[in-house]
Design an enzyme around this catalytic site. Structure first.
Site, PDB file in Angstrom:
ATOM      1  N   LYS A 251       0.856  -1.196   0.000  1.00  0.00           N
ATOM      2  CA  LYS A 251       0.000   0.000   0.000  1.00  0.00           C
ATOM      3  C   LYS A 251       0.885   1.236   0.000  1.00  0.00           C
ATOM      4  O   LYS A 251       1.721   1.416   0.887  1.00  0.00           O
ATOM      5  CB  LYS A 251      -0.900  -0.003   1.235  1.00  0.00           C
ATOM      6  N   ASP A 256      -2.510  10.724   3.386  1.00  0.00           N
ATOM      7  CA  ASP A 256      -3.890  10.325   3.633  1.00  0.00           C
ATOM      8  C   ASP A 256      -4.598  11.376   4.478  1.00  0.00           C
ATOM      9  O   ASP A 256      -4.382  11.467   5.683  1.00  0.00           O
ATOM     10  CB  ASP A 256      -3.907   8.970   4.354  1.00  0.00           C
ATOM     11  N   LYS A 263      -9.692  13.466   8.464  1.00  0.00           N
ATOM     12  CA  LYS A 263      -9.074  13.148   9.750  1.00  0.00           C
ATOM     13  C   LYS A 263      -8.901  14.417  10.585  1.00  0.00           C
ATOM     14  O   LYS A 263      -8.588  15.476  10.040  1.00  0.00           O
ATOM     15  CB  LYS A 263      -7.684  12.535   9.539  1.00  0.00           C
ATOM     16  N   ASP A 274       1.854   6.740   5.344  1.00  0.00           N
ATOM     17  CA  ASP A 274       0.857   5.734   4.988  1.00  0.00           C
ATOM     18  C   ASP A 274       1.259   4.949   3.744  1.00  0.00           C
ATOM     19  O   ASP A 274       0.542   4.047   3.318  1.00  0.00           O
ATOM     20  CB  ASP A 274      -0.513   6.390   4.790  1.00  0.00           C
ATOM     21  N   ASP A 333     -12.030   7.120   4.586  1.00  0.00           N
ATOM     22  CA  ASP A 333     -10.710   6.914   5.183  1.00  0.00           C
ATOM     23  C   ASP A 333     -10.306   5.444   5.175  1.00  0.00           C
ATOM     24  O   ASP A 333      -9.228   5.100   5.655  1.00  0.00           O
ATOM     25  CB  ASP A 333     -10.678   7.470   6.611  1.00  0.00           C
ATOM     26  N   GLU A 335      -9.410   3.922   2.563  1.00  0.00           N
ATOM     27  CA  GLU A 335      -8.948   3.927   1.167  1.00  0.00           C
ATOM     28  C   GLU A 335      -7.914   2.851   0.887  1.00  0.00           C
ATOM     29  O   GLU A 335      -7.753   2.410  -0.254  1.00  0.00           O
ATOM     30  CB  GLU A 335      -8.377   5.307   0.814  1.00  0.00           C
ATOM     31  N   ARG A 337      -7.755  -0.347   1.659  1.00  0.00           N
ATOM     32  CA  ARG A 337      -8.310  -1.608   1.142  1.00  0.00           C
ATOM     33  C   ARG A 337      -8.859  -1.422  -0.274  1.00  0.00           C
ATOM     34  O   ARG A 337      -8.960  -2.409  -1.019  1.00  0.00           O
ATOM     35  CB  ARG A 337      -9.368  -2.146   2.101  1.00  0.00           C
TER      36      ARG A 337
END
Length: 485
Positions: A251, A256, A263, A274, A333, A335, A337
């Protein structure tokens, strides 16, 4: 970074160590063993009201007659790799803070203990000498360029450890790069250079190509950024003597924000890391290449940003993934997956022997484990068992969680084939794995790694920095186990 290594089977005497300003003593539990500068050690122990056995928990440093610094630690033969790395990190901390150019390691005990401890100390010293990105005006650091080992001489040059250090280094260096210096475009350019340097095959699925393929899960996340520079990058290391084909997936969310489900500032700070899963995958690929492992490795990197904009995906959207499955968006959030879903489908269509993915994916895994170890979930129980063992042997602890199908009912959607997640929290790390498993074709054995320990204040195991590169050592160890090397 290149470190010269010299090895001496004989124990060092005081004359030999006069050329070194920094010395690390790896002692056995036998306090009567003769070592250089014994009186200096005894004086320090008496002054601090400590006993020799205390060095097995709390290493101490001693000023040497030549003005140098020595660190003393007692290493019990029953220490696990993680415990050994942790104790050595403590023992080398003050040495590393002085930015030495050369260090002597003096090893004691029986032959088996000397072998294990010399290797571990070489790794801990080398990996913590790596430069990480710094934008301080007065950033100057001396580089460690020589390690001398006394008391043990291996028949090899520690090349496999140097390869692991290189993989961990690139993982930490990329992960700690500021987000304005590692956008998807910049990241992809860096990867192209790495591919040329190491001879990897390189291919990219940019946003236009992914739209044409119908990879709606990935596109949903990437469409919120301007420019739309997200892409799935595919790298291949293919030695002629490859015995297995293993796909590693990472990933790579370069920043993010949480998207429309923005967030809070407290939780957005640090979200440039991330993309750590992709950095771990790159680190494993680099280490395997330098080790010349006889494994074909397909490395798939899901590189994007999760931004808020008029074109960003939103709650209750329904998108169609590459495998044709429709997904109801529940939380923007979640995202990670989404980008992994289509990437796992691409990886599985090549029918590798195994797929291993790495991602800083869920807060619930951190809730479950804290930040000292990471969790895995697999569609094959025996693969999860091998992962736990590989983590233990690498000094990067792994815990396995269940992959049970009754969790699927929580992801039932009234409008689409599956919900992206739930809003209730709870076992979200398991929900995420059950979601991701829907996108693996051809029933490939698959291991999902949720990197809850990617960042720990004060370091973890062998690593002194907060961002620790967890997963590279574990991944290399697991690759070898899966290939019976």
């Amino acid at each position: 970074m290149s470190i010269k290594l010299s090895q001496n089977a004989a124990n060092a005497d005081e004359n030999a160590l006069n050329d070194y300003q920094h010395v690390l003593f790896l002692l056995s539990e036998n306090e009567n063993e003769i070592t250089p500068f014994t009186q200096s050690l005894r004086t320090k122990l008496n002054r601090t009201k400590k006993e020799y056995k205390d060095l097995g928990k709390s290493p101490i440093t001693v000023d040497l007659p030549n003005g140098g610094l020595a660190s003393y630690v007692v290493l019990n033969e029953n220490l696990s790799p993680f415990q050994l790395h942790t104790l050595l990190r403590k023992a080398t901390k003050q040495i590393q803070e002085e930015q030495p150019e050369k260090v002597a390691i003096c090893v004691y005990g029986n032959e088996a203990a000397r072998k294990v401890n010399a290797c571990a100390a070489y790794y801990v010293l080398s990996v913590n000498a790596i430069d990480l990105p710094s934008r301080k005006k007065d950033n100057h650091k001396n580089n460690l360029n020589h390690i001398a080992i006394f008391g043990y001489k291996a028949e090899h040059d520690y090349g496999y450890l140097t390869a692991r250090v290189a993989g961990n280094a690139i993982c930490r260096q990329l992960t700690t790069t500021p987000p304005n210096e590692l956008t998807p475009s910049i990241y992809r350019s860096k990867i192209i250079k790495l591919a040329k340097d190491y001879g990897w095959q390189h291919d990219e699925f940019d946003m236009q190509k992914l739209k044409e393929l119908g990879a709606g899960a990935f596109v949903a996340v990437g469409q919120g950024s301007e420019p739309q520079d997200a892409a799935i990058v595919h790298l291949t290391y293919h030695p002629e003597d490859a015995k297995k084909n293993i796909a590693i997936v990472g990933k790579g969310i370069c920043f993010d924000t949480g998207g429309h489900n923005l967030k809070p500032a407290k939780y957005m700070l640090g979200m440039h890391e991330d993309m750590n899963g992709s950095a771990v995958a790159l680190g494993i690929l680099l280490s395997a290449t330098r080790m010349k492992l006889p494994i074909k490795i397909d490395c798939w990197l899901a590189i994007a940003q999760n931004h808020i904009s008029p074109t960003a995906y939103k709650q209750n959207d329904v998108v169609t993934a590459l495998n044709g499955m429709t997904i109801e968006i529940v939380h923007t959030d979640a995202e990670g997956r989404m980008v992994l879903a289509d990437t796992l489908t691409l990886a599985s269509r090549q029918k590798p022997d195994y797929i291993i993915d790495f991602a800083t994916l869920t807060g619930s895994m951190i809730t479950a484990l804290g930040d000292r170890m990471s969790g895995v979930i697999s569609n094959r129980p025996d693969l999860a068992c091998k992962a736990v063992r590989a983590g233990g042997e690498a000094g990067e602890r792994i815990v396995s969680f269940p992959y049970e199908d009754d969790f699927d009912s929580d992801l039932d959607s009234d409008i689409a084939d599956i919900k992206q997640c739930t809003l209730e929290g709870g076992g979200d790390h398991i929900h995420a794995a059950r979601f991701l498993g829907k996108f693996i074709e051809n029933d490939i054995p698959w291991l999902h790694t949720d990197l809850s320990s990617a960042n720990r204040k004060g370091g973890l195991g062998a690593i002194e920095s907060d961002t620790n590169g967890f997963g590279v050592g574990f991944g290399i160890e697991l690759l070898q186990k899966l290939s019976d090397l």
